[in-house]
Design an enzyme around this catalytic site. Sequence first.
Site, mmCIF file in Angstrom:
data_model
loop_
_atom_site.group_PDB
_atom_site.id
_atom_site.type_symbol
_atom_site.label_atom_id
_atom_site.label_comp_id
_atom_site.label_asym_id
_atom_site.label_seq_id
_atom_site.Cartn_x
_atom_site.Cartn_y
_atom_site.Cartn_z
ATOM 1 N N HIS A 299 0.649 -1.187 0.570
ATOM 2 C CA HIS A 299 -0.083 -0.339 -0.101
ATOM 3 C C HIS A 299 1.475 1.461 0.249
ATOM 4 O O HIS A 299 0.803 2.227 -0.945
ATOM 5 C CB HIS A 299 -0.722 -0.110 0.985
ATOM 6 N N GLU A 300 1.908 1.049 1.300
ATOM 7 C CA GLU A 300 2.427 2.917 0.857
ATOM 8 C C GLU A 300 3.428 2.617 -0.123
ATOM 9 O O GLU A 300 3.934 3.636 -0.290
ATOM 10 C CB GLU A 300 3.264 2.602 2.400
ATOM 11 N N GLU B 168 -4.875 7.934 -3.129
ATOM 12 C CA GLU B 168 -5.099 6.610 -2.737
ATOM 13 C C GLU B 168 -5.391 5.620 -3.615
ATOM 14 O O GLU B 168 -5.139 3.734 -3.325
ATOM 15 C CB GLU B 168 -6.701 6.914 -1.603
ATOM 16 N N HIS C 86 1.678 4.927 -3.189
ATOM 17 C CA HIS C 86 2.070 5.787 -2.721
ATOM 18 C C HIS C 86 3.748 6.526 -3.065
ATOM 19 O O HIS C 86 3.448 7.317 -3.794
ATOM 20 C CB HIS C 86 1.796 6.456 -0.582
#
Lengths: 509, 509
Positions: free
Chosen positions: B273-274, B303, B277
């Site tokens: 997830h990170e 997101e 980003h």
Amino acid sequence: MKNDGQFADSALNELSSLLKRPHLFLTITELLGWDEQVYLPPGGAEHRAEQLSALAEAAHAAVSDPRIGEQLAALESPEAFEKLTAPGRAIIRCARRDYDRATKLPAEFVREKAAQTSRAYHAWAAAREKSDFASYAPMLEKNIELVRREAAHLGHGGTGAEAYDYMIDQHDPGMNAAVTEKLFGELKAGLAPLVRRITESPVKARPDLLRGFPVEKQHAFLRDVTERIGFDYNHGRIDISIHPFCSGTGDDIRMTTRYDENNPLDSLFSAIHEAGHGIYEQGLTAGVRHTALGQAAGMGVHESQSRLWENQVARSRGFWRWFEPRFRAAFPEQMRAISPDEFYLAVNAVQPTLIRVDADEVTYNLHIILRFELEKKLFSGELAIADLPRAWNAASRELLGLEPQNDREGVLQDVHWSAASFGYFPSYCIGNMVAAQLWYSALAERPALEDDFARGDFSWMLKWLREKIHSQGKQHDTLELVRHATGGELSPKWLLRYLEERYAPLYLK
Amino acid sequence: MKNDGQFADSALNELSSLLKRPHLFLTITELLGWDEQVYLPPGGAEHRAEQLSALAEAAHAAVSDPRIGEQLAALESPEAFEKLTAPGRAIIRCARRDYDRATKLPAEFVREKAAQTSRAYHAWAAAREKSDFASYAPMLEKNIELVRREAAHLGHGGTGAEAYDYMIDQHDPGMNAAVTEKLFGELKAGLAPLVRRITESPVKARPDLLRGFPVEKQHAFLRDVTERIGFDYNHGRIDISIHPFCSGTGDDIRMTTRYDENNPLDSLFSAIHEAGHGIYEQGLTAGVRHTALGQAAGMGVHESQSRLWENQVARSRGFWRWFEPRFRAAFPEQMRAISPDEFYLAVNAVQPTLIRVDADEVTYNLHIILRFELEKKLFSGELAIADLPRAWNAASRELLGLEPQNDREGVLQDVHWSAASFGYFPSYCIGNMVAAQLWYSALAERPALEDDFARGDFSWMLKWLREKIHSQGKQHDTLELVRHATGGELSPKWLLRYLEERYAPLYLK
């Protein structure tokens, strides 16, 4: 920044409040510098340079804030100054030095120096690679000339000798070339015979026998050692970098070491050395770290703190009476074949080398004296830059008994001069002298100091340094502080005595 | 900062140069924030707060530099604006937004907001501890009132509804409450039945069977995964923090994860997830990161990038066709008793929970819709603050089929509102919708996309996102960017289709 109201004098309070901002920018800059050495991904280097440049601009604006100049002018008037206590005067003296440095150097000069030292750094790196001093010589000449102009801008006179005094004073307030020369002359006279006797001794240390020490266990051990001697991990941490260093302010000290499975004493003593710097910063008075009351006295005194813990304390019999059993418990396999005598000798290995950063604590001082004598002659004009490599090699033969085979292992080995950082090397040796003098002062008060260490108790030593050195901040110059702490004038005799007492029994039995 | 000469228009160049400094202070601030979460020794917290305060002051001075206002005014004149290309206009639009925000809010208001949100944070933490909403209610009321005044200062009207639109637009440019309500309404209608069917299914995922995964090996595995999908470790790194996050600029991204030996999928999916980003930030155009051309489009789009990699990609069959054998090779003992079906089901576990941050990707959207509907009613006045806990619990029962036993696991679970951060939650769900819509757009162009993944090849996916999203920077608002990238209007139907296609075969066979 709001006025912190720490001082009775309101103008002093105002000045103190104004000094907070430049101090904060300095500590932010240090954090970014630490991160650059420890965690920055390679591709972030250019962006980091831009960040540092924006910070430098903000810091310069803060340190040269005209309101600081106004407060200083008001406080320096005879009526105002007279009313101040000694600490207040020390704050003003230091703030004046920083303010003048920030405002008296023309912006054009600052830019020129930054560009020139950057060029000189790259020229040095290339010259070192090829071991070719001649290609770097013009840069060195320009750097010396820059420093002469800088000294003149700041009112220290424009001759070479005056410029060199100015540089020494930058690093160790109150010191100059003449005082340094006298101290170093005595030290050299006493040290040369000791080094000769050790070198000629049949006793040889074998640190190379220490092999295969896992990094994680080394880390756990040195963390225990540094914590036990007094480094406060609630206000600091230790990480890994290629070259060990210590940065930050006492609230948040970032120190580093490096690990080699086959050289555990290097990691350990590097960490103790940096912890010594950190313990000093942590001992400076909190809440006033932006003024002379909470700042380090100078480079030499800083080095005295790292050296005292690294050498006088951590190479002592008492220290190892506590730590050797623990070291053996942590590394039973690796230590099985090493006798206690072999181990203690490895801790106190002496072996002349051409390279300063590899030197032991005995011969290290000779490397510094060599550089000081050459720097001094370069600035006075007694030595031409073109003749520097020859002079270096001759001094190396005379002092260390070793002659460099090329410039790379001789005159080009250190980076400092490429950054126009002259008068910096002497601090290392001044630090060694101060450390030894503090050591005997402490011993005079507490003769059984090493018995504390043998019980794993370093609290008396720490408390003594807190009182004599740390709590004093930058209120005294180097020589005054030594007088204050030891009751005597700075002298090399203590360092000579210490080296004799520690090393003669090991090597000259 | 020298003029960087990137644009044909000289006033635009001048503006761009002026925007560099605030951007650098922002990235320095982010680095200090990262360090605070990851490496700061506990005793350094107060000093860090002082550093951040000095930086905030410098950043504010840089972003409200009157020269920016002058350049903007000149460039916004009809003659000048007409001559600009679309990218130039986007730069000006965003710079105007930032400049107004920095200059139109009275200093007194900014101070008041900082003090109030700090008080509200502590009140929230204390109320949460005691599960006592009533003690926090007055703070929430003040925070809503602050936001109304902020919107009014910035010319967005002073009614509650206008203030809420302003807050949504702050996070997702171009969005407002009406558009969001329509999207969320459709999503809710489709999602509720799917969640019910999954919850009632006899098929149950067992992520709890994954136990005893050594942290170092987890780290090595997730580093391999994140690097392979496209995170550039030459311009970033991953460390550990309590709450995973991603910060920094594309030149130097700092992301974090956390490790639990008995929950390896949490570390892994947090890291992916990170990394999503970070991959977005790294894909923004270098050299113009201080302007709209090199900045993220908004929170929802940000997101969408983290969610697309975490969910559509990393929970797919194709992805695990490549990685499952490698996961089993790294953890042979731990995976011995887990069948491929059990493992894939654990990767796609669905289990309604009261706590948003623990939610799976299916029910997560319901948590957001719940918050959005309540926020909207709080701002319109339809819902009184005192009635909030009751309304929360009723919505939780309706949407999730679960009723909080106390405020701590209900209305007090999230920190955002205490920071006056309203209109922020919707971004999470907008991101999920955008991610799914991008996914089907990509699939339309490359139907066998998962075959790439099965070969460990994520380059086509990355290249497609680079072109459609990353290279666009902040030139379009959220809805325009979706249109630009997918050729269609933002719609929840893609997210519904994706969830149905992924989860129905697993749970409803």
